[in-house]
Scaffold this motif. Sequence first.
Motif, mmCIF file in Angstrom:
data_model
loop_
_atom_site.group_PDB
_atom_site.id
_atom_site.type_symbol
_atom_site.label_atom_id
_atom_site.label_comp_id
_atom_site.label_asym_id
_atom_site.label_seq_id
_atom_site.Cartn_x
_atom_site.Cartn_y
_atom_site.Cartn_z
ATOM 1 N N ILE A 46 84.306 19.623 16.173
ATOM 2 C CA ILE A 46 84.680 19.484 17.639
ATOM 3 C C ILE A 46 83.528 19.130 18.476
ATOM 4 C CG2 ILE A 46 85.821 20.752 19.413
ATOM 5 C CD1 ILE A 46 87.158 22.380 17.272
ATOM 6 N N TYR A 47 83.658 18.055 19.347
ATOM 7 C CA TYR A 47 82.849 17.488 20.398
ATOM 8 C C TYR A 47 82.948 18.477 21.649
ATOM 9 C CZ TYR A 47 82.213 13.530 17.609
ATOM 10 O OH TYR A 47 82.062 12.756 16.713
ATOM 11 N N THR A 48 81.744 19.026 22.093
ATOM 12 C CA THR A 48 82.189 20.072 23.316
ATOM 13 C C THR A 48 81.372 19.591 24.301
ATOM 14 O OG1 THR A 48 79.993 21.120 21.827
ATOM 15 C CG2 THR A 48 81.974 22.004 21.544
ATOM 16 N N TYR A 49 81.734 20.296 25.538
ATOM 17 C CA TYR A 49 81.390 20.136 26.994
ATOM 18 C C TYR A 49 80.973 21.621 27.293
ATOM 19 C CZ TYR A 49 80.715 18.935 31.678
ATOM 20 O OH TYR A 49 80.267 18.806 33.094
ATOM 21 N N HIS A 50 79.633 21.759 27.585
ATOM 22 C CA HIS A 50 79.219 23.032 27.803
ATOM 23 C C HIS A 50 79.160 23.349 29.434
ATOM 24 C CE1 HIS A 50 75.627 26.282 27.278
ATOM 25 N NE2 HIS A 50 76.945 26.791 27.658
ATOM 26 N N HIS A 51 80.191 23.968 30.064
ATOM 27 C CA HIS A 51 80.366 24.197 31.416
ATOM 28 C C HIS A 51 79.770 25.530 31.819
ATOM 29 C CE1 HIS A 51 82.299 23.417 35.145
ATOM 30 N NE2 HIS A 51 82.818 24.598 35.037
ATOM 31 N N VAL A 52 78.788 25.257 32.715
ATOM 32 C CA VAL A 52 77.999 26.549 33.127
ATOM 33 C C VAL A 52 78.332 26.894 34.580
ATOM 34 C CG1 VAL A 52 75.763 27.492 33.403
ATOM 35 C CG2 VAL A 52 76.059 25.946 31.739
ATOM 36 N N ARG A 53 78.821 28.180 34.752
ATOM 37 C CA ARG A 53 79.145 28.471 36.251
ATOM 38 C C ARG A 53 78.195 29.736 36.613
ATOM 39 N NH1 ARG A 53 85.435 29.242 35.262
ATOM 40 N NH2 ARG A 53 84.626 31.544 35.572
ATOM 41 N N GLU A 54 78.304 30.246 37.728
ATOM 42 C CA GLU A 54 77.530 31.365 37.989
ATOM 43 C C GLU A 54 77.977 32.793 37.017
ATOM 44 O OE1 GLU A 54 77.203 32.226 42.040
ATOM 45 O OE2 GLU A 54 76.742 30.522 42.774
ATOM 46 N N ASP A 55 79.319 32.739 37.047
ATOM 47 C CA ASP A 55 79.815 33.946 36.400
ATOM 48 C C ASP A 55 80.054 33.804 34.745
ATOM 49 O OD1 ASP A 55 81.835 32.290 36.886
ATOM 50 O OD2 ASP A 55 83.235 33.819 37.202
ATOM 51 N N ALA A 56 80.064 32.411 34.330
ATOM 52 C CA ALA A 56 80.396 32.041 32.903
ATOM 53 C C ALA A 56 79.635 30.997 32.280
ATOM 54 C CB ALA A 56 81.842 32.153 32.680
ATOM 55 N N GLN A 57 79.780 31.048 30.972
ATOM 56 C CA GLN A 57 79.463 29.749 30.260
ATOM 57 C C GLN A 57 80.525 29.466 29.332
ATOM 58 O OE1 GLN A 57 75.495 29.226 28.794
ATOM 59 N NE2 GLN A 57 74.635 30.800 29.896
ATOM 60 N N ILE A 58 81.205 28.413 29.578
ATOM 61 C CA ILE A 58 82.421 27.904 28.767
ATOM 62 C C ILE A 58 82.212 26.733 27.849
ATOM 63 C CG2 ILE A 58 84.796 27.541 29.025
ATOM 64 C CD1 ILE A 58 84.614 28.865 31.664
ATOM 65 N N LEU A 59 82.694 26.795 26.586
ATOM 66 C CA LEU A 59 82.697 25.662 25.853
ATOM 67 C C LEU A 59 83.889 24.957 25.986
ATOM 68 C CD1 LEU A 59 80.695 26.748 22.645
ATOM 69 C CD2 LEU A 59 79.938 24.771 24.381
ATOM 70 N N PHE A 60 84.023 23.773 26.022
ATOM 71 C CA PHE A 60 85.502 23.106 26.226
ATOM 72 C C PHE A 60 85.376 22.047 24.751
ATOM 73 C CE2 PHE A 60 85.254 24.222 30.801
ATOM 74 C CZ PHE A 60 86.298 24.981 30.772
ATOM 75 N N GLY A 61 86.359 21.945 24.071
ATOM 76 C CA GLY A 61 86.289 21.047 22.933
ATOM 77 C C GLY A 61 87.305 19.834 22.884
#
Length: 199
Positions: A46-61
């Motif tokens: 799964i190709y992922t986009y690592h989205h970083v926010r002040e309150d969270a780190q989220i992987l979108f696939g």
Amino acid sequence: MIAYINGEVAEITDQAVILETNGLGYEVICPNPYRFQAQVGQKQKIYTYHHVREDAQILFGFQNQDEKALFAQILNVSGIGPKGALAVLATTSVKDFVVAIEQEDEKFLTSFPGVGKKTARQMILDLKGKLPFDYQAENMMQQDEGSSGNNQALTEAIEALKALGYSEKEINHIKPMLSKEQSDTADTYIRKGLALLMK
């Protein structure tokens, strides 16, 4: 930056695929996690986009590189966040979206959840001529060639669905999926349309 994860599909939820690799379970938020249903218990990349926010780190696939690249491009549009970008990719293909942007098809763009006329115009302004895909010329040609057969049958089917009482908004929502059907008869499109509308 995590470019992709190659692991076993351990679980699927309404929002995410849980991908297990080396004893770790990665929660990967996907436009439509159930696309990976057939791969449960199997290895999957799964190709992922690592989205970083002040309150969270989220992987979108995403299933492929083009979906991931388009997601990143849509995030650059003023007023659209990850949720809006996911909604786009959950309901249309990269090719159809590129054609809509290049042809300034506001009607198509406003069929996505949370996208009004102002946001559709912003999408066109920010993305037209900037999408890094080879589909553009190919799809314009296909759309010009498709003015007979399938398109005529699809047009008839859409009119029939309207006559059955479905709103334009409901029909626009399923139109991208109907367009992928290969048929010369309106009846096929109507049956498929009713199945989608009743979900």
